[in-house]
Design an enzyme around this catalytic site. Sequence first.
Site: not given
Ligand SMILES: [Zn+2]
Length: 487
Positions: A77, A127, A312, A317, A321, A359, A433
Amino acid sequence: MLLPARQMPILLLLLPLILIPVSLVESRATVEQPAGEQLSSFWLRQAQDSLRERLARFKDSITDVRRAKNVVLLMGDGLSLTTLTAARILKGQRSGGRGEEARLAVERFPFAGLTKTYCVDEQTPDSACTATAYLGGVKTQGGTVGQSASGERVDSVIQWAQRAGKATGVVTTTRLTDASPAGAYAHVRRRGEELEIARQLVEEEPGRSLEVILGGGFGKFAGERRDGKDLLAQWRQSNPKGCLSRSLKELRNCSGATGKLLGLFSDNHMSYHLAASKDQPRLSEMAVAAIEKLERKSQESGDGSGYFVFIEGGRIDHGHHETRVGYALDEMLELDAAVEAVLKMIDPRETLVVFTADHSHTLSMAGYAKRGTSILGMDDHQKDLNGVPYSTLNYAIGKWQSLDKEGRRESPSKTLSPTSYTPSYISGRKGVHSGEDVAVFAMGPQSHLFGGIMEQNLLPHLMGYAACLGRGVTLCNRNQDAKPVPL
Ligand SMILES: [Zn+2]
């Protein structure tokens, strides 16, 4: 009122000045999506056309007729290309090398391509809509899981696999009800409806038929519910031979169990690997437990019908962030270890392994750092116009800029550490993102189809083709030219 003729030329000259601001203001509103994009049929048709195009491209040159018995889909992710490169360097540096020459497990995959991640209403996606694309084959609007933008139910490739008699599993390091894993089994307008997503996982198809469910998010199944449901008690009741684990030890104890596997290793997301206790299984340990179970289940079925598992690395991710790149890279290396473990367990002649991202993120690797420079540190010779050094890794947007009290940028050299915040160019509440393409790698039967640049929603159609899943063109029906695609 008509203008005198001599004023008309002046008006004509002014016309563009009058119109330009109006057109700028309206540019956002007037770029309307074609109505078709709201519908599943638009994306399913488009993906099937693209699949046919690819088949035609390889018609005379590729002779791979192997059908994928099993499919392993691994997803990072927020795994941008920069994250891949930086994690590779960190991997090499952790084992004492300069770093750049190291290899990630995914580098053994023979085919690679790029996917376009935009969604129906978003240039840069989240996501939820991406999960609906790479698992369901349909692009939708941001925040929506398992539904088209017009609200039609979108079945995921997990459901296609179950219909084909395959054992299925979902493994993640986030809450099991978070957007990416939810894309495998849930159908909600808004990804925040996690209590409903948990209900669908336990009570509805294809969630209730999942053989393996491993991840975090215990609270959504029991503690946080206000509808009086105890979803774990329900799961136990429906699966009397099932094995529920809440720690690594319990997961290991489940290895001999004959029933389904449910693991909930945290109330919320699982801890970052760097911050986790020894009781928490690593992603690679969950991946191994899942594949062992699915392999056994497939063999039990007599005809060895195979399995489909979605694994996953969800917290890459989250590290991004937080703009703490050390966490993001370490989570990527946890995914790398999972790929390594998977490759040891599978036979690439009968298992298609796909590795991708949903992404990107805004991490950049900037300047001309010398070979072997610590990827989490900096080359002091790389300086801005004021002569102040900068770090190699930076985010475009984030919550920490290396500024002094007067607001002047200062060298981050003293504050950088494997768990510190990473500098950003633009000040923001958190990392965001980014919208560029992400990579996809593939090995195994029909993996040559995963090359070039493709729409993200093509991925399940390619996996479906290789393993004979879904209602579109597959390796098993490709010669039936007249076969319509029921969409
Ligand atoms: Zn995210």
